[in-house]
Design a protein around this motif. Structure first.
Motif, PDB file in Angstrom:
ATOM      1  N   ASN A 255       6.682   1.466  -8.798  1.00 12.37           N
ATOM      2  CA  ASN A 255       8.045   1.898  -9.114  1.00 12.37           C
ATOM      3  C   ASN A 255       8.255   3.354  -8.730  1.00 12.37           C
ATOM      4  OD1 ASN A 255      10.685   1.849 -10.504  1.00 12.37           O
ATOM      5  ND2 ASN A 255       9.647   3.148 -11.985  1.00 12.37           N
ATOM      6  N   MET A 256       7.264   4.207  -9.005  1.00 11.13           N
ATOM      7  CA  MET A 256       7.365   5.621  -8.647  1.00 11.13           C
ATOM      8  C   MET A 256       7.365   5.793  -7.124  1.00 11.13           C
ATOM      9  SD  MET A 256       4.544   7.156 -11.303  1.00 11.13           S
ATOM     10  CE  MET A 256       4.150   6.272 -12.804  1.00 11.13           C
ATOM     11  N   ILE A 257       6.515   5.017  -6.453  1.00 15.25           N
ATOM     12  CA  ILE A 257       6.437   5.104  -4.994  1.00 15.25           C
ATOM     13  C   ILE A 257       7.763   4.701  -4.365  1.00 15.25           C
ATOM     14  CG2 ILE A 257       5.296   4.199  -2.937  1.00 15.25           C
ATOM     15  CD1 ILE A 257       2.789   3.772  -4.678  1.00 15.25           C
ATOM     16  N   PHE A 258       8.324   3.612  -4.842  1.00 17.33           N
ATOM     17  CA  PHE A 258       9.569   3.125  -4.259  1.00 17.33           C
ATOM     18  C   PHE A 258      10.722   4.095  -4.499  1.00 17.33           C
ATOM     19  CE2 PHE A 258      13.576   0.826  -4.390  1.00 17.33           C
ATOM     20  CZ  PHE A 258      13.530   0.144  -3.180  1.00 17.33           C
ATOM     21  N   MET A 259      10.783   4.684  -5.673  1.00 15.49           N
ATOM     22  CA  MET A 259      11.917   5.540  -6.030  1.00 15.49           C
ATOM     23  C   MET A 259      11.843   6.930  -5.414  1.00 15.49           C
ATOM     24  SD  MET A 259      14.055   3.784  -7.731  1.00 15.49           S
ATOM     25  CE  MET A 259      15.098   5.093  -8.357  1.00 15.49           C
TER      26      MET A 259
ATOM     27  N   SER B  60       0.848  -1.191   0.000  1.00 18.37           N
ATOM     28  CA  SER B  60       0.000   0.000   0.000  1.00 18.37           C
ATOM     29  C   SER B  60       0.884   1.241   0.000  1.00 18.37           C
ATOM     30  CB  SER B  60      -0.925   0.008   1.219  1.00 18.37           C
ATOM     31  OG  SER B  60      -0.218   0.395   2.382  1.00 18.37           O
ATOM     32  N   PRO B  61       0.422   2.346  -0.595  1.00 14.98           N
ATOM     33  CA  PRO B  61       1.256   3.557  -0.679  1.00 14.98           C
ATOM     34  C   PRO B  61       1.744   4.063   0.671  1.00 14.98           C
ATOM     35  CG  PRO B  61      -0.692   3.765  -2.061  1.00 14.98           C
ATOM     36  CD  PRO B  61      -0.879   2.521  -1.260  1.00 14.98           C
ATOM     37  N   SER B  62       0.886   4.000   1.682  1.00 12.81           N
ATOM     38  CA  SER B  62       1.274   4.498   3.004  1.00 12.81           C
ATOM     39  C   SER B  62       2.338   3.612   3.644  1.00 12.81           C
ATOM     40  CB  SER B  62       0.049   4.589   3.914  1.00 12.81           C
ATOM     41  OG  SER B  62      -0.613   3.343   4.005  1.00 12.81           O
ATOM     42  N   VAL B  63       2.178   2.298   3.522  1.00 10.22           N
ATOM     43  CA  VAL B  63       3.156   1.370   4.095  1.00 10.22           C
ATOM     44  C   VAL B  63       4.499   1.497   3.388  1.00 10.22           C
ATOM     45  CG1 VAL B  63       3.735  -1.074   4.432  1.00 10.22           C
ATOM     46  CG2 VAL B  63       1.414  -0.262   4.887  1.00 10.22           C
ATOM     47  N   MET B  64       4.463   1.563   2.056  1.00  7.47           N
ATOM     48  CA  MET B  64       5.701   1.698   1.287  1.00  7.47           C
ATOM     49  C   MET B  64       6.423   2.998   1.624  1.00  7.47           C
ATOM     50  SD  MET B  64       6.413  -0.884  -0.722  1.00  7.47           S
ATOM     51  CE  MET B  64       7.488  -0.125  -1.939  1.00  7.47           C
ATOM     52  N   THR B  65       5.677   4.096   1.696  1.00  5.46           N
ATOM     53  CA  THR B  65       6.283   5.401   1.974  1.00  5.46           C
ATOM     54  C   THR B  65       6.925   5.422   3.355  1.00  5.46           C
ATOM     55  OG1 THR B  65       4.739   6.573   0.514  1.00  5.46           O
ATOM     56  CG2 THR B  65       5.820   7.863   2.246  1.00  5.46           C
ATOM     57  N   ALA B  66       6.191   4.967   4.354  1.00  6.66           N
ATOM     58  CA  ALA B  66       6.727   4.952   5.725  1.00  6.66           C
ATOM     59  C   ALA B  66       7.939   4.029   5.837  1.00  6.66           C
ATOM     60  CB  ALA B  66       5.634   4.515   6.701  1.00  6.66           C
ATOM     61  N   THR B  67       7.878   2.872   5.177  1.00  3.94           N
ATOM     62  CA  THR B  67       8.979   1.905   5.245  1.00  3.94           C
ATOM     63  C   THR B  67      10.234   2.440   4.562  1.00  3.94           C
ATOM     64  OG1 THR B  67       7.406   0.063   5.268  1.00  3.94           O
ATOM     65  CG2 THR B  67       9.683  -0.437   4.675  1.00  3.94           C
TER      66      THR B  67
ATOM     67  N   TYR C  84      12.657   7.947  -2.621  1.00  2.66           N
ATOM     68  CA  TYR C  84      13.835   8.282  -1.816  1.00  2.66           C
ATOM     69  C   TYR C  84      14.936   8.916  -2.672  1.00  2.66           C
ATOM     70  CZ  TYR C  84      16.484   4.390  -3.781  1.00  2.66           C
ATOM     71  OH  TYR C  84      17.142   3.552  -4.643  1.00  2.66           O
ATOM     72  N   ALA C  85      14.885   8.664  -3.995  1.00  7.58           N
ATOM     73  CA  ALA C  85      15.936   9.155  -4.880  1.00  7.58           C
ATOM     74  C   ALA C  85      15.470  10.310  -5.754  1.00  7.58           C
ATOM     75  CB  ALA C  85      16.446   8.012  -5.765  1.00  7.58           C
ATOM     76  N   ALA C  86      14.344  10.139  -6.424  1.00  5.64           N
ATOM     77  CA  ALA C  86      13.927  11.151  -7.397  1.00  5.64           C
ATOM     78  C   ALA C  86      12.428  11.078  -7.633  1.00  5.64           C
ATOM     79  CB  ALA C  86      14.668  10.942  -8.721  1.00  5.64           C
ATOM     80  N   GLU C  87      11.867  12.159  -8.153  1.00  6.66           N
ATOM     81  CA  GLU C  87      10.446  12.216  -8.515  1.00  6.66           C
ATOM     82  C   GLU C  87      10.269  11.614  -9.895  1.00  6.66           C
ATOM     83  OE1 GLU C  87       6.683  12.891  -9.632  1.00  6.66           O
ATOM     84  OE2 GLU C  87       8.231  13.959 -10.757  1.00  6.66           O
ATOM     85  N   MET C  88       9.328  10.691 -10.036  1.00  7.91           N
ATOM     86  CA  MET C  88       9.154   9.963 -11.291  1.00  7.91           C
ATOM     87  C   MET C  88       7.854  10.321 -12.010  1.00  7.91           C
ATOM     88  SD  MET C  88      11.896   7.949 -11.185  1.00  7.91           S
ATOM     89  CE  MET C  88      11.626   6.514 -12.216  1.00  7.91           C
ATOM     90  N   PHE C  89       6.800  10.602 -11.270  1.00  8.69           N
ATOM     91  CA  PHE C  89       5.468  10.752 -11.863  1.00  8.69           C
ATOM     92  C   PHE C  89       5.407  11.948 -12.807  1.00  8.69           C
ATOM     93  CE2 PHE C  89       1.100  12.127 -12.132  1.00  8.69           C
ATOM     94  CZ  PHE C  89       0.377  10.944 -12.208  1.00  8.69           C
TER      95      PHE C  89
END
Length: 403
Positions: A351-355, A26-33, A357-362
């Protein structure tokens, strides 16, 4: 303050799991993690980076809050689950055939790059050529073939059957070859995230399989990095984490809010690019590859908050985190309902959510992702059922017109 942010990430992680039926994607879990991991690495690893200051920490707090809460609100809503569930097998076959036909162009790219590159390292020659940074290669490698490889891989992954195993094996080989021959770790990351997302939503793999995959992927990344930099494998891991994870946070602290030359030129790059290409504006779009800085460490990535912060400041970070969170939350909820198209769509968003931490993809790669999503929708739209429905609607309109 960094410890307070770590505690906040843990709280958001627990809330996200509770509100998402323990779905780790989920977006919230991925972002927090993701940010919990980055912050813990920053504290735990031995490095020479300066302490994170208020610029990053406040922006990160606003980003996590906006994205997590907006995604949780949207995914709690009820959406219809109709159509776009089974792809057209004929178009699926067409994508696989086109993938094979385009493969020789990748081999020719690699042969030429290695032959004319002057770095002394075949791996570095491939990487610089893929970025369009050596003579004879003026633009980054990519085109319609990359979109076709991605769509074909997603379709074969979704429709995998044991008796047709060779189809998934073939497109996987082509897609991974693309990553290796461009020396792009992000392609392998995409491959991994696509696979984990689809297989997890289809209940084929569990958390233990994902953790095993992450371990294997990190070892592979260390090996790839040693090839590119021609250094010992044993010396890569510290440099890898500092360069690709920690430096993004330190680099963000060098930015100033609202310092873009033109209004929203980073956030709405796709509009500036379209206007410039059509001759409607003389303002050139900003480069998708950002400027390098060399202090505190050499990097050209500033986390996913970069465009919103330099364009609009802290409010930009918060507002656009809510916009992205709403989009991701909607796609996640649809995927959670078992709709096949939206499972693949969310795999792209993941992929955008995970990245982040490095860069904006969307927004940065908006045009490319729109193209990918449009191509992905073709086999789901052009099914016999949808064609029959469209035909009956047209026939009904004609009959009314005659009366």
């Amino acid at each position: 303050m960094i410890y307070c942010l770590i505690v906040y990430c843990i709280v958001m992680l627990i809330i996200g799991l509770g509100c998402s039926q323990n779905n780790i994607f989920s977006p919230s879990v991925m972002t927090a993690t993701i940010w919990l991991g980055c912050l813990c690495l920053f504290i735990g690893l031995d490095h020479n980076l300066p302490n994170l200051n208020t610029t990053f920490l406040l922006s990160n707090f606003l980003w996590i809050s906006g994205l997590c809460f907006s995604s949780l609100i949207i995914q709690s809503a009820t959406f219809p689950n109709q159509g776009l569930n089974e792809p057209n097998p004929l178009i699926r076959n067409l994508f696989l055939i086109l993938s094979v036909l385009y493969f020789p162009s990748l081999l020719e790219f690699a042969r030429t790059a290695i032959a004319i590159g002057g770095t002394g390292s075949w791996a570095m020659n491939l990487r610089l050529a893929a970025l369009g940074k050596i003579t004879g290669f003026d633009e980054p490698y990519g085109g319609i073939e990359v979109v076709i490889w991605q769509v074909s891989f997603l379709l074969e992954l979704l429709q995998f059957k044991k008796e047709k195993w060779w189809r998934l094996a073939l497109i996987s080989f082509i897609y991974l070859s693309f990553g290796f021959l461009t020396m792009a770790k992000v392609i392998f990351m995409n491959f991994f995230l696509f696979s984990c997302c689809v297989l997890y939503f289809k209940q084929i793999i569990k958390m233990k399989h994902i953790l095993m995959g992450i371990s294997i992927l990190l070892i592979f990344f260390f090996g790839l990095q040693s090839l590119r930099q021609t250094i010992k494998f044993s010396d890569v891991h510290d440099d890898f984490f500092v360069t690709y994870i920690l430096s993004n946070m330190s680099a963000f602290d060098t930015l100033q809010p609202g310092t873009s030359e033109h209004w929203g030129e980073n956030t709405f790059r796709f509009i500036y690019a379209f206007a410039y290409k059509m001759g409607l504006s003389e303002i050139e779009p900003v480069d998708t590859l950002l400027k390098w800085i060399y202090k505190p460490v050499m990097t050209n990535t500033y986390s996913g908050m970069y465009p919103f912060f330099v364009d609009f400041g802290y409010w930009g970070v918060f507002i656009f985190s809510m916009i992205l969170g709403s989009i991701y939350g909607w796609a996640f909820r649809k995927a959670q309902m078992g709709n096949n198209f939206h499972i693949l769509l969310y795999a792209i968003f993941l992929n955008m959510i995970f990245m982040q931490y490095a860069a904006e993809m969307f927004f940065t790669n908006f045009a490319g992702y729109i193209k990918l999503i449009l191509f992905l929708s073709i086999p789901f739209l052009l099914t016999k059922r949808n064609i029959d429905i469209a035909y009956n609607k047209i026939l009904a309109i004609k009959q009314k017109a005659i009366k």
